[in-house]
Write an enzyme that holds these catalytic residues in place. Structure first.
Site, PDB file in Angstrom:
ATOM      1  N   PRO A  87     -11.775  20.468  -3.051  1.00 62.83           N
ATOM      2  CG  PRO A  87     -13.192  21.210  -4.748  1.00 62.83           C
ATOM      3  CD  PRO A  87     -12.335  21.696  -3.631  1.00 62.83           C
ATOM      4  CD  GLU A 114     -14.572  29.499 -10.273  1.00 67.71           C
ATOM      5  OE1 GLU A 114     -14.167  28.369 -10.575  1.00 67.71           O
ATOM      6  OE2 GLU A 114     -15.768  29.756 -10.059  1.00 67.71           O
ATOM      7  NE  ARG A 152     -16.364  11.900  17.446  1.00 69.48           N
ATOM      8  CZ  ARG A 152     -17.362  11.822  18.333  1.00 69.48           C
ATOM      9  NH1 ARG A 152     -17.979  12.901  18.734  1.00 69.48           N
ATOM     10  NH2 ARG A 152     -17.746  10.658  18.799  1.00 69.48           N
ATOM     11  CG  ASP A 167     -17.858   7.369  17.766  1.00 70.06           C
ATOM     12  OD1 ASP A 167     -18.979   7.168  18.252  1.00 70.06           O
ATOM     13  OD2 ASP A 167     -17.224   8.435  17.878  1.00 70.06           O
TER      14      ASP A 167
HETATM   15  C1  LIG Z   1     -16.257  26.773  -5.152  1.00 75.12           C
HETATM   16  S1  LIG Z   1     -14.897  25.950  -4.416  1.00 75.12           S
HETATM   17  C2  LIG Z   1     -13.694  26.006  -5.692  1.00 75.12           C
HETATM   18  C3  LIG Z   1     -13.676  24.765  -6.500  1.00 75.12           C
HETATM   19  C4  LIG Z   1     -12.613  24.783  -7.585  1.00 75.12           C
HETATM   20  N1  LIG Z   1     -12.961  25.698  -8.639  1.00 75.12           N
HETATM   21  C5  LIG Z   1     -12.455  23.385  -8.169  1.00 75.12           C
HETATM   22  O1  LIG Z   1     -13.190  23.063  -9.099  1.00 75.12           O
HETATM   23  O2  LIG Z   1     -11.635  22.607  -7.640  1.00 75.12           O
HETATM   24  C6  LIG Z   1     -14.311  27.151  -3.274  1.00 75.12           C
HETATM   25  C7  LIG Z   1     -13.549  26.603  -2.085  1.00 75.12           C
HETATM   26  O3  LIG Z   1     -14.385  25.778  -1.301  1.00 75.12           O
HETATM   27  C8  LIG Z   1     -13.614  24.788  -0.641  1.00 75.12           C
HETATM   28  N2  LIG Z   1     -14.206  23.492  -0.973  1.00 75.12           N
HETATM   29  C9  LIG Z   1     -15.185  23.258  -1.885  1.00 75.12           C
HETATM   30  N3  LIG Z   1     -15.514  21.979  -1.909  1.00 75.12           N
HETATM   31  C10 LIG Z   1     -14.745  21.341  -0.998  1.00 75.12           C
HETATM   32  C11 LIG Z   1     -14.616  19.995  -0.577  1.00 75.12           C
HETATM   33  N4  LIG Z   1     -15.345  19.033  -1.105  1.00 75.12           N
HETATM   34  N5  LIG Z   1     -13.708  19.713   0.391  1.00 75.12           N
HETATM   35  C12 LIG Z   1     -12.943  20.676   0.923  1.00 75.12           C
HETATM   36  N6  LIG Z   1     -13.023  21.982   0.565  1.00 75.12           N
HETATM   37  C13 LIG Z   1     -13.903  22.308  -0.398  1.00 75.12           C
HETATM   38  C14 LIG Z   1     -12.181  24.937  -1.125  1.00 75.12           C
HETATM   39  O4  LIG Z   1     -11.444  25.611  -0.131  1.00 75.12           O
HETATM   40  C15 LIG Z   1     -12.337  25.755  -2.398  1.00 75.12           C
HETATM   41  O5  LIG Z   1     -11.195  26.536  -2.654  1.00 75.12           O
END
Ligand SMILES: C[S@@+](CC[C@H](N)C(=O)[O-])C[C@H]1O[C@@H](n2cnc3c(N)ncnc32)[C@H](O)[C@@H]1O
Length: 243
Positions: A87, A114, A152, A167
């Site tokens: 994220p 995490e 795609r 698209d």
């Molecule tokens: C619970 S999240 C960890 C978030 C992390 N503690 C932070 O606050 O940045 C677990 C995993 O989900 C994936 N993930 C969660 N949200 C995402 C997003 N918006 N885009 C891409 N991957 C995401 C990532 O690979 C991340 O390591």
């Protein structure tokens, strides 16, 4: 193109990649999707993939060694971009999808809990992608989104090339409204112009609808949209409420 996905939950990924457009692209040899279980790259007896965070705090963090071992085993064979799904990454959109569609090889790392040990990000990863400003439980859904949007774009993945170009987002505009049979449903009629058989008129109507729709729903997109001088002038008049 070859896409390598590192995950702790390989079963989450098998379904979406064996259906519809992605399956067809795989069958046509346009893309190969290889899924790796990070746990298979542990070297201890208990196959431990996570541990408590240094400094304390809630949750578990994915250890760097198994991810590094998996990445290195792929890198030994191929020149790759290593993309962490997080994220905290750059926001995924159509332009990023088009950019990735130009790669021949990429690794997508799915985090969990995490997240992953920071040294993975610092030393192994070449790019970080977020699919939106919200937090998922794991990177698997993000990987599916990225793979779908990228695949795609590959020439031959869709039935008609035209479909990709028109698209939403491909031209910087949202797509025009689409209708199919019946011509009248519960008294709701299809716009007359679409039944006219006049292709020039239909193209003009669709273009106009795309612009109006984008102005109403996503005016922020219009800054970058590919519009003619005349269309920009019409747009300015629309914004002033003159049309
Ligand atoms: C619970 S999240 C960890 C978030 C992390 N503690 C932070 O606050 O940045 C677990 C995993 O989900 C994936 N993930 C969660 N949200 C995402 C997003 N918006 N885009 C891409 N991957 C995401 C990532 O690979 C991340 O390591």
């Amino acid at each position: 193109m070859r896409i390598h996905i590192l995950t702790l939950f390989p079963n989450m990924l098998s379904g979406p990649f064996s259906e519809s457009i992605i399956k067809r692209a795989v069958d046509r040899g346009l893309v190969e999707i290889v899924i790796y279980n990070i746990r298979d790259y542990t070297s201890d007896r208990h196959h431990v993939v996570d541990d408590y965070p240094f400094g304390g705090g809630q949750g578990m963090v994915l250890k760097p060694e198994p991810i590094s071992a998996a990445v290195e085993s792929i890198k030994n064979e191929y020149e790759v971009s290593v993309i962490l799904l997080t994220p905290q990454g750059r926001l995924f959109n159509q332009m990023v999808a088009e950019e990735l569609a130009g790669y021949s090889e990429m690794i997508l790392i799915c985090g969990h809990y995490e997240g992953v040990d920071e040294r993975v990000r610092e030393h192994l990863v070449t790019d970080e992608i977020s699919i939106g400003d919200y937090v998922l439980s794991g990177g698997e859904l993000a990987a599916m989104v990225v793979v779908d949007a990228v695949v795609r774009q590959l020439p031959g993945a869709l039935g008609a090339e035209e479909a990709v170009r028109e698209d939403s987002h491909s031209s910087g505009l949202l797509e025009y409204p689409q209708y199919t049979r019946p011509r009248v449903f519960q008294g709701w009629e299809v716009p007359q112009v679409l039944l006219s058989g006049n292709h020039a008129e239909i193209a003009r109507w669709r273009r106009e609808q795309s612009i109006i729709r984008t102005l109403r729903r996503r005016p922020d997109l219009l800054e970058r949209a590919d519009l003619s001088r005349e269309e920009r002038m019409v747009l300015e008049r629309m914004k002033r409420g003159e049309e």
